[in-house]
Design a protein around this motif. Structure first.
Motif, PDB file in Angstrom:
ATOM      1  N   LYS A 673       0.823  -1.211   0.000  1.00  0.00           N
ATOM      2  CA  LYS A 673       0.000   0.000   0.000  1.00  0.00           C
ATOM      3  C   LYS A 673       0.853   1.255   0.000  1.00  0.00           C
ATOM      4  N   THR A 679      -3.205  -0.458  -6.801  1.00  0.00           N
ATOM      5  CA  THR A 679      -3.795  -0.272  -8.127  1.00  0.00           C
ATOM      6  C   THR A 679      -3.689  -1.534  -8.963  1.00  0.00           C
ATOM      7  N   GLU A 681      -3.160  -4.648  -7.977  1.00  0.00           N
ATOM      8  CA  GLU A 681      -3.924  -5.757  -7.387  1.00  0.00           C
ATOM      9  C   GLU A 681      -5.399  -5.651  -7.761  1.00  0.00           C
ATOM     10  N   LYS A 682      -5.934  -4.443  -7.640  1.00  0.00           N
ATOM     11  CA  LYS A 682      -7.352  -4.233  -7.959  1.00  0.00           C
ATOM     12  C   LYS A 682      -7.608  -4.491  -9.432  1.00  0.00           C
ATOM     13  N   SER A 683      -6.689  -4.065 -10.289  1.00  0.00           N
ATOM     14  CA  SER A 683      -6.852  -4.288 -11.726  1.00  0.00           C
ATOM     15  C   SER A 683      -6.906  -5.773 -12.050  1.00  0.00           C
ATOM     16  N   ASP A 686     -10.160  -7.224 -10.835  1.00  0.00           N
ATOM     17  CA  ASP A 686     -11.254  -6.822 -11.733  1.00  0.00           C
ATOM     18  C   ASP A 686     -11.302  -7.727 -12.958  1.00  0.00           C
ATOM     19  N   TYR A 692     -15.108  -7.925  -4.881  1.00  0.00           N
ATOM     20  CA  TYR A 692     -14.236  -7.807  -3.722  1.00  0.00           C
ATOM     21  C   TYR A 692     -14.397  -6.463  -3.031  1.00  0.00           C
ATOM     22  N   GLU A 693     -13.988  -6.414  -1.780  1.00  0.00           N
ATOM     23  CA  GLU A 693     -13.911  -5.157  -1.036  1.00  0.00           C
ATOM     24  C   GLU A 693     -12.529  -5.062  -0.393  1.00  0.00           C
ATOM     25  N   VAL A 694     -12.056  -3.825  -0.226  1.00  0.00           N
ATOM     26  CA  VAL A 694     -10.761  -3.569   0.399  1.00  0.00           C
ATOM     27  C   VAL A 694     -11.009  -2.693   1.624  1.00  0.00           C
TER      28      VAL A 694
END
Length: 824
Positions: A673, A679, A681-683, A686, A692-694
């Protein structure tokens, strides 16, 4: 006080400017009969010079539940200032903030510097500059209502009234909460963005929160800019324009005789300018010592005498914060810097090279400008120990200031041996949250490691340093007989004996060694070759190599399926991450040099290095540059190193990933982080189609070896984990995946709940293996068996004993910082 009021009532009525933002002086006007003789209001803002407030009763006002933000663009900040008073009076916005082109420039420059330093794909506030309308200065109006429609309607009313204004360059309205948060981040960057801008003169406080009537703000800004030009200064102009309050940091020279003369002269002229507009020297922060010397110019000598009498009523012996507001010290005395700063500041030789701070540790400690964002109790990552202890000495600010004072040698006189500094740094989890969350990127993890390396120089370290700091040596030795080692570490009474011997908390479970290392398995696995396959190295970090090879095997499988020829470097390799926590920097540097030489052919060939453990990747992207900033090979490796998710997002964009229609909760590793954001990881998630939630879990609390150490560190570790992460894990349904890339994070979850988290590489492999629906039950704990990892025959006997003891002695001797004579 009644007598005081009666004697000075007429002076108070004549001499107090009528401003919302008048913070200068004491609130003697609150004692007037027409103001109800309000003692509480008279004492508010006395800056600890009269009383210490223990409790306060507050008046709450209605806060509209729905808000929108309208951003107006202007050709310059002066025209924006001209409009601020009119907008505030006509439309009564909840907030009306202004910012100039210099602030935007500083945000962009720091954004570019951060990307270059850590190779970020993006950079927070700089990312949102594009949301601003046309213009070179901006006003941001926050408008509210009991419904969203009401708030939007109010915004359109403002926009319609300004549509024919020839001075307006552009306007944009934001109504969605996420957009509003993003555009506010640009304004909130203020102090952090304008402090320590790369390749520009340092800015300093000193004239930072003056206020004038809002209708006169534009002309006041023009006058301030003329003073900047006269003295050769520069500084961004921003602030609470709806209330006429200006913030700025100025390029004062506070370390030379001429610089201090100019500083005093400028401040005097700025005071006269502000007073000529009916303003207040302080509109938010108070006078303190910075401005109190000039209060007679604002209030006159008679009211200043009244201030002195008011203080004497409350503090007859003058013990409360002396030298501030009343009978103040001159503004150019007792400065943090001062004309003798360079001469009096200790400049010790250091291991880290501090390339972003002119090669000086002292400049690294100067980064802290006291914003206090590290004192928050929720949200973000920094500072996990403060969130538990609530002690200033455990904030990033407190620790940075202690180190700054240590280098001054006036208050803290024992240098590297000072126990106060050591005590403060002991509970630093080295999470690097401050490097990402702090507005000026103070890096306490690096400063802590530097301090400990000198604190223990020539002395034995605590037992955990040898038990856990040298885990890379122990793990390699354990692979000769993992079954026997696991028997000793997993069963009583040997388990407790070993934990006590190593200074570990007996409440913890010691991680089990895998029956086969990832390197050994990869060496006998056939390498997929073929035309057009690009080579990539998969880094065999200590944790995934020796404890959880299933994670690395999953990553290898995914990369192989994506069309890459995966190379797993063999032999003893380690980035040295555990060594930094104990200040074993000479050993860490030796390991990095060894790694550079072992990987030289691949580095020179341009083969990317993919890492699975964020803390290890952060060594190559951060510490490597800090230790060897001039080494070309080191810089090349830094630029060729990627996190697993980052690599897939950057180099495998055309690869079709399978869908995985499951829910997930994602906990980001602190280093991930802080240095890389999430960024990539989320990509990747997706693309997998995960729902998912962070959550804002902050630090997990384990932080490498920190959570394994007995005593206070174990207790703090548990409290940090129980703050958000562990309760969130316990309430998460069992059919929801838990994703955590960090070895420490997964251990904290496994040791305190009945759940196990997965690395994102395992999640991608799961999608490939099981399809969109995923496995029918929970993912198997030792899923690496399905990767073809077998259990090799154990290796017993003299060879294991000799190699194990030899590695132990080597580790202890190398960890001694080269001071062999310290050992009998």
């Amino acid at each position: 006080m009644r007598d005081l009021r009666d004697r000075y009532a007429d002076d108070i009525r004549r001499g107090f400017p009528r401003l919302i933002r008048r913070i200068s002086g004491y609130n003697l006007d609150a004692l007037l009969p027409e103001n109800g003789f309000d003692v509480a209001r008279a004492l508010v803002g006395t800056e600890g010079t009269c009383v210490t407030v223990l409790e306060a009763k507050l008046r709450l006002i209605h806060s509209p539940p729905h808000r929108v933000v309208l951003v107006l663009g202007y050709p310059d900040i002066y025209v924006a200032g001209d409009h601020a008073g009119m907008l505030a009076e006509r439309f009564h916005p909840l907030a009306l903030e202004g910012m100039d082109h210099k602030l935007i420039h500083d945000v962009l420059v720091k954004g570019r510097a951060n990307r270059m330093e850590s190779l970020h794909p993006k950079s927070s506030q700089a990312e949102f500059i594009g949301m601003l309308p046309e213009g070179k200065a901006y006003l941001m109006l926050e408008l509210g209502g009991d419904t969203k429609e009401e708030a939007v309607e109010r915004a359109h009313e403002v926009m319609d009234s300004l549509r024919r204004d020839g001075h307006l360059a552009g306007q944009k309205l934001y109504t969605e909460q996420r957009q509003i948060q993003h555009v506010w981040q640009v304004r909130e960057a203020g102090l952090g963005a304008t402090a320590r801008v790369p390749d520009e003169k340092d800015t300093q406080p000193g004239w930072e929160d003056s206020a004038v009537p809002p209708e006169k703000l534009g002309d006041y800004l023009r006058g301030i800019r003329k003073l900047y030009d006269k003295y050769g200064y520069d500084g961004s102009l921003y602030g609470h324009f709806g209330q006429g309050c200006l913030h700025t940091r100025i390029t004062f020279d506070l370390t030379s005789a001429k610089g201090l003369r100019d500083f005093r002269a400028f401040t005097g002229e700025a005071v006269d300018l502000c007073v000529s507009f009916g303003g207040s020297l302080s509109g938010e922060h108070g006078d303190g010592q910075a401005l109190a010397e000039f209060l007679p110019r604002m209030f006159g000598p008679r009211l200043v005498r009244a201030f002195r009498e008011f203080k004497t009523i409350w503090d007859p012996r003058g013990k409360m914060n002396p030298g501030k507001v009343v009978d103040p010290n001159p503004i150019d005395q007792q400065l943090r810097l001062g004309r003798d700063y360079e001469q009096r500041t200790w400049k010790p030789a250091t291991h880290f090279r501090y390339p972003d701070d002119n090669g000086l540790m002292r400049r690294a400690t100067e980064r802290c400008v006291g914003v206090g964002k590290c004192r928050r109790e929720s949200g973000g990552t920094m500072c996990p120990s403060y969130m538990v202890t609530k002690e200033e000495k455990h904030t990033t600010r407190g620790r940075a200031h202690l180190l700054f004072e240590m280098l001054q040698g006036q208050v803290i006189r024992k240098g590297w041996r000072d126990e106060n500094v050591k005590e403060s740094l002991d509970l630093c989890l080295a999470c690097k949250g401050c490097k990402g969350d702090c507005p000026v990127n103070v890096d306490l993890a690096t400063l802590k490691s530097e301090f400990l390396s000198h604190y223990y120089k020539g002395h034995l370290r605590p037992r955990p340093a040898y038990a856990m700091g040298l885990i890379m040596f122990w793990s390699r030795a354990a692979m000769f007989a993992p079954g026997a080692v696991n028997f000793l570490t997993q069963h009583s009474p040997s388990k407790e004996w070993l934990q006590k011997l190593g200074g570990m908390a007996t409440e913890r479970k010691m991680p089990r060694f895998a029956p086969e290392s990832f390197q050994r398995w990869a060496a006998r696995r056939p390498v997929s070759e073929g035309t057009g396959r690009r080579r990539v190295m998969l880094w065999p970090d200590t944790f995934n190599n020796h404890f959880f090879p299933e994670t690395a095997a999953s990553a290898l499988e995914v990369l192989d399926d994506a069309g890459f020829e995966v190379v797993v470097p063999q032999g003893f390799l380690c980035c040295g991450r555990p060594l930094y926590d104990f200040g074993m920097l000479p050993t860490a540097k030796s390991l990095l040099r060894h790694t550079l030489q072992r990987l030289r052919p691949y580095i020179e060939e341009g083969v990317p290095l993919v890492g699975l453990e964020p803390s290890c990747v952060s060594v190559f992207r951060d510490e490597l540059r800090n230790l060897f900033p001039d080494a070309g090979l080191a810089e090349q490796l830094r630029r060729q190193t990627f996190l697993f998710s980052e690599f897939l997002d950057k180099y495998a964009k055309d690869v079709q990933l399978p869908r995985l229609e499951k829910k997930a909760v994602v906990h980001g590793h602190c280093h991930h982080k802080s240095l890389f954001q999430l960024t990539d990881e989320k990509s990747l998630l997706d693309k997998l189609g995960l729902d998912y939630e962070v959550p804002e879990t902050g630090c997990c609390g384990m932080a490498g070896s920190f959570g394994f150490e007995a005593g206070e560190k174990y207790e703090v570790s548990q409290k940090v984990g129980e703050r958000v992460l562990l309760p969130k894990v316990r309430e998460t349904p069992r059919d929801t995946l838990l994703i955590a890339d960090g070895f420490s994070c997964r251990e904290q979850i496994a040791q305190n709940t009945d759940r196990r988290a997965l690395h994102v590489a395992q999640v991608v492999r799961m999608a490939k293996a099981y399809g969109a629906a995923g496995p029918s039950g929970e993912y198997p704990e030792r899923g690496w068996v399905t990767n073809g990892l077998g259990k090799p025959p154990p290796r017993w006997g003299l060879r294991a004993a000799v190699v194990g003891v030899g590695l132990l002695l080597l580790g202890v001797l190398r960890a001694s910082n080269g001071h062999w004579r310290a050992y009998p």
